[in-house]
Design a protein around this motif. Structure first.
Motif, PDB file in Angstrom:
ATOM      1  N   TRP A   1     -18.271  17.973  34.321  1.00  0.00           N
ATOM      2  CA  TRP A   1     -19.473  18.604  33.797  1.00  0.00           C
ATOM      3  C   TRP A   1     -19.124  19.347  32.512  1.00  0.00           C
ATOM      4  O   TRP A   1     -18.070  19.987  32.427  1.00  0.00           O
ATOM      5  CB  TRP A   1     -20.056  19.610  34.788  1.00  0.00           C
ATOM      6  CG  TRP A   1     -20.805  19.019  35.940  1.00  0.00           C
ATOM      7  CD1 TRP A   1     -22.145  18.786  36.005  1.00  0.00           C
ATOM      8  CD2 TRP A   1     -20.284  18.638  37.221  1.00  0.00           C
ATOM      9  NE1 TRP A   1     -22.488  18.265  37.224  1.00  0.00           N
ATOM     10  CE2 TRP A   1     -21.368  18.166  38.001  1.00  0.00           C
ATOM     11  CE3 TRP A   1     -19.007  18.629  37.774  1.00  0.00           C
ATOM     12  CZ2 TRP A   1     -21.206  17.703  39.307  1.00  0.00           C
ATOM     13  CZ3 TRP A   1     -18.848  18.169  39.073  1.00  0.00           C
ATOM     14  CH2 TRP A   1     -19.944  17.713  39.812  1.00  0.00           C
ATOM     15  N   VAL A   2     -20.009  19.274  31.516  1.00  0.00           N
ATOM     16  CA  VAL A   2     -19.832  19.972  30.243  1.00  0.00           C
ATOM     17  C   VAL A   2     -21.116  20.743  29.949  1.00  0.00           C
ATOM     18  O   VAL A   2     -22.205  20.163  29.972  1.00  0.00           O
ATOM     19  CB  VAL A   2     -19.547  18.982  29.081  1.00  0.00           C
ATOM     20  CG1 VAL A   2     -19.426  19.727  27.762  1.00  0.00           C
ATOM     21  CG2 VAL A   2     -18.298  18.162  29.364  1.00  0.00           C
TER      22      VAL A   2
ATOM     23  N   HIS B   1     -25.162  27.789  32.980  1.00  0.00           N
ATOM     24  CA  HIS B   1     -25.326  26.812  34.059  1.00  0.00           C
ATOM     25  C   HIS B   1     -24.147  26.842  35.022  1.00  0.00           C
ATOM     26  O   HIS B   1     -23.085  27.367  34.709  1.00  0.00           O
ATOM     27  CB  HIS B   1     -25.426  25.389  33.489  1.00  0.00           C
ATOM     28  CG  HIS B   1     -26.498  25.224  32.473  1.00  0.00           C
ATOM     29  ND1 HIS B   1     -27.817  25.127  32.790  1.00  0.00           N
ATOM     30  CD2 HIS B   1     -26.430  25.141  31.112  1.00  0.00           C
ATOM     31  CE1 HIS B   1     -28.536  24.979  31.686  1.00  0.00           C
ATOM     32  NE2 HIS B   1     -27.714  24.992  30.653  1.00  0.00           N
ATOM     33  N   ASP B   2     -24.364  26.216  36.164  1.00  0.00           N
ATOM     34  CA  ASP B   2     -23.282  25.946  37.110  1.00  0.00           C
ATOM     35  C   ASP B   2     -23.578  24.624  37.798  1.00  0.00           C
ATOM     36  O   ASP B   2     -24.608  23.993  37.547  1.00  0.00           O
ATOM     37  CB  ASP B   2     -23.104  27.090  38.119  1.00  0.00           C
ATOM     38  CG  ASP B   2     -24.305  27.317  39.032  1.00  0.00           C
ATOM     39  OD1 ASP B   2     -25.312  26.571  38.923  1.00  0.00           O
ATOM     40  OD2 ASP B   2     -24.247  28.231  39.863  1.00  0.00           O
ATOM     41  N   SER B   3     -22.673  24.195  38.640  1.00  0.00           N
ATOM     42  CA  SER B   3     -22.867  23.005  39.460  1.00  0.00           C
ATOM     43  C   SER B   3     -22.493  23.392  40.882  1.00  0.00           C
ATOM     44  O   SER B   3     -21.359  23.812  41.135  1.00  0.00           O
ATOM     45  CB  SER B   3     -21.994  21.853  38.969  1.00  0.00           C
ATOM     46  OG  SER B   3     -22.142  20.740  39.831  1.00  0.00           O
ATOM     47  N   VAL B   4     -23.475  23.250  41.785  1.00  0.00           N
ATOM     48  CA  VAL B   4     -23.281  23.673  43.168  1.00  0.00           C
ATOM     49  C   VAL B   4     -23.742  22.542  44.093  1.00  0.00           C
ATOM     50  O   VAL B   4     -24.864  22.036  43.957  1.00  0.00           O
ATOM     51  CB  VAL B   4     -24.092  24.951  43.479  1.00  0.00           C
ATOM     52  CG1 VAL B   4     -23.887  25.390  44.920  1.00  0.00           C
ATOM     53  CG2 VAL B   4     -23.723  26.068  42.515  1.00  0.00           C
TER      54      VAL B   4
ATOM     55  N   LEU C   1     -20.697  30.368  36.989  1.00  0.00           N
ATOM     56  CA  LEU C   1     -21.770  30.304  36.007  1.00  0.00           C
ATOM     57  C   LEU C   1     -21.113  30.286  34.635  1.00  0.00           C
ATOM     58  O   LEU C   1     -20.330  31.175  34.302  1.00  0.00           O
ATOM     59  CB  LEU C   1     -22.688  31.517  36.176  1.00  0.00           C
ATOM     60  CG  LEU C   1     -24.086  31.401  35.609  1.00  0.00           C
ATOM     61  CD1 LEU C   1     -24.832  30.201  36.178  1.00  0.00           C
ATOM     62  CD2 LEU C   1     -24.878  32.662  35.929  1.00  0.00           C
ATOM     63  N   ASN C   2     -21.375  29.245  33.854  1.00  0.00           N
ATOM     64  CA  ASN C   2     -20.690  29.029  32.587  1.00  0.00           C
ATOM     65  C   ASN C   2     -21.662  28.916  31.427  1.00  0.00           C
ATOM     66  O   ASN C   2     -22.818  28.559  31.612  1.00  0.00           O
ATOM     67  CB  ASN C   2     -19.864  27.742  32.648  1.00  0.00           C
ATOM     68  CG  ASN C   2     -18.663  27.857  33.549  1.00  0.00           C
ATOM     69  OD1 ASN C   2     -17.886  28.784  33.413  1.00  0.00           O
ATOM     70  ND2 ASN C   2     -18.527  26.931  34.475  1.00  0.00           N
ATOM     71  N   GLY C   3     -21.152  29.161  30.231  1.00  0.00           N
ATOM     72  CA  GLY C   3     -21.938  29.022  29.015  1.00  0.00           C
ATOM     73  C   GLY C   3     -21.428  27.879  28.165  1.00  0.00           C
ATOM     74  O   GLY C   3     -20.585  27.079  28.581  1.00  0.00           O
ATOM     75  N   LYS C   4     -21.941  27.824  26.954  1.00  0.00           N
ATOM     76  CA  LYS C   4     -21.638  26.744  26.020  1.00  0.00           C
ATOM     77  C   LYS C   4     -20.134  26.515  25.875  1.00  0.00           C
ATOM     78  O   LYS C   4     -19.346  27.446  25.755  1.00  0.00           O
ATOM     79  CB  LYS C   4     -22.234  27.082  24.654  1.00  0.00           C
ATOM     80  CG  LYS C   4     -22.049  25.991  23.629  1.00  0.00           C
ATOM     81  CD  LYS C   4     -22.715  26.325  22.319  1.00  0.00           C
ATOM     82  CE  LYS C   4     -22.535  25.180  21.349  1.00  0.00           C
ATOM     83  NZ  LYS C   4     -23.255  25.373  20.117  1.00  0.00           N
ATOM     84  N   GLY C   5     -19.755  25.218  25.917  1.00  0.00           N
ATOM     85  CA  GLY C   5     -18.367  24.840  25.709  1.00  0.00           C
ATOM     86  C   GLY C   5     -17.503  24.858  26.963  1.00  0.00           C
ATOM     87  O   GLY C   5     -16.356  24.433  26.927  1.00  0.00           O
ATOM     88  N   LYS C   6     -18.031  25.324  28.062  1.00  0.00           N
ATOM     89  CA  LYS C   6     -17.253  25.373  29.308  1.00  0.00           C
ATOM     90  C   LYS C   6     -17.396  24.056  30.063  1.00  0.00           C
ATOM     91  O   LYS C   6     -18.356  23.312  29.888  1.00  0.00           O
ATOM     92  CB  LYS C   6     -17.723  26.531  30.191  1.00  0.00           C
ATOM     93  CG  LYS C   6     -17.564  27.896  29.541  1.00  0.00           C
ATOM     94  CD  LYS C   6     -16.107  28.221  29.353  1.00  0.00           C
ATOM     95  CE  LYS C   6     -15.967  29.617  28.755  1.00  0.00           C
ATOM     96  NZ  LYS C   6     -14.607  30.006  28.548  1.00  0.00           N
ATOM     97  N   THR C   7     -16.425  23.777  30.924  1.00  0.00           N
ATOM     98  CA  THR C   7     -16.429  22.547  31.709  1.00  0.00           C
ATOM     99  C   THR C   7     -16.048  22.837  33.157  1.00  0.00           C
ATOM    100  O   THR C   7     -15.504  23.913  33.474  1.00  0.00           O
ATOM    101  CB  THR C   7     -15.431  21.513  31.133  1.00  0.00           C
ATOM    102  OG1 THR C   7     -14.112  22.039  31.260  1.00  0.00           O
ATOM    103  CG2 THR C   7     -15.747  21.185  29.685  1.00  0.00           C
ATOM    104  N   TYR C   8     -16.329  21.865  34.008  1.00  0.00           N
ATOM    105  CA  TYR C   8     -15.947  21.950  35.418  1.00  0.00           C
ATOM    106  C   TYR C   8     -15.692  20.538  35.918  1.00  0.00           C
ATOM    107  O   TYR C   8     -16.441  19.614  35.594  1.00  0.00           O
ATOM    108  CB  TYR C   8     -17.055  22.610  36.244  1.00  0.00           C
ATOM    109  CG  TYR C   8     -16.760  22.649  37.724  1.00  0.00           C
ATOM    110  CD1 TYR C   8     -15.808  23.529  38.236  1.00  0.00           C
ATOM    111  CD2 TYR C   8     -17.414  21.803  38.601  1.00  0.00           C
ATOM    112  CE1 TYR C   8     -15.512  23.553  39.587  1.00  0.00           C
ATOM    113  CE2 TYR C   8     -17.140  21.821  39.966  1.00  0.00           C
ATOM    114  CZ  TYR C   8     -16.185  22.701  40.443  1.00  0.00           C
ATOM    115  OH  TYR C   8     -15.897  22.730  41.786  1.00  0.00           O
TER     116      TYR C   8
END
Length: 170
Positions: free
Chosen positions: A13-14, A20-23, A36-43
């Motif tokens: 995820w980007v 955003h997050d992914s749950v 919970l992440n902002g611009k430029g973060k990944t998971y």
């Protein structure tokens, strides 16, 4: 887009903007929860189970959600081929069903012909545990014009995988 992947694959995820997050939804074989992440973060999450897994973004749960379909390569048909690929009507051809990986247990493949008046195949074949393929005989009938027949293979309710056999006039 709801991706279709295989056991062992990783979803990346980007976050391009916003927060955003992914749950994963509760009660599934696969569970994940990013921060919970902002611009430029990944998971990243690597899937270890077969199934359909649903997920959401906590701040946008009503509109940002999806599904990930995870297939077991040991139960997934890679190809159906014929040797010869073109045969005179009345002759036989050897078909081969190949899985994407060695079967972890016996795998039953249902076979169907698009035109049984031209080519017939067994109703099913079983790929044995520890192997990734099996051969079968396609029996053809004489034809008055060259005809291409589609032979479909299916494991359970998975998508059908086609193979083609050309039957030529004598």
């Amino acid at each position: 887009v709801d991706p279709i992947i295989f056991i062992g694959d990783t979803i990346h995820w980007v976050w391009d903007e916003g927060s955003h997050d992914s749950v994963s939804d509760a009660g599934q074989k696969e569970n994940w929860k990013s921060t919970l992440n902002g611009k430029g973060k990944t998971y990243d999450h690597t899937f270890t189970n077969e199934g359909t897994f649903t997920y959401f973004c906590t701040p946008h749960k009503s509109i940002m959600k999806g599904k990930i379909f995870v297939l077991d390569p040991a139960k997934t048909i890679d190809t159906i081929t014929f040797n010869p690929a073109s045969v005179k009507g009345g002759k036989t051809s050897t078909g081969t069903v190949t899985l994407k990986a060695n079967a972890a247990a016996d795998v039953v493949v249902t076979l169907t012909s698009s035109n049984t008046a031209v080519a017939t195949v067994p109703a099913s074949v079983t790929i044995k545990k520890g192997t990734n393929s099996i051969t079968f005989t396609a029996t053809t009938k004489t034809v008055t014009a060259d005809t291409t027949v589609t032979i479909n293979g299916q494991v359970g309710t998975a998508a059908k995988v086609p193979g083609t056999l050309k039957v030529t006039k004598n």
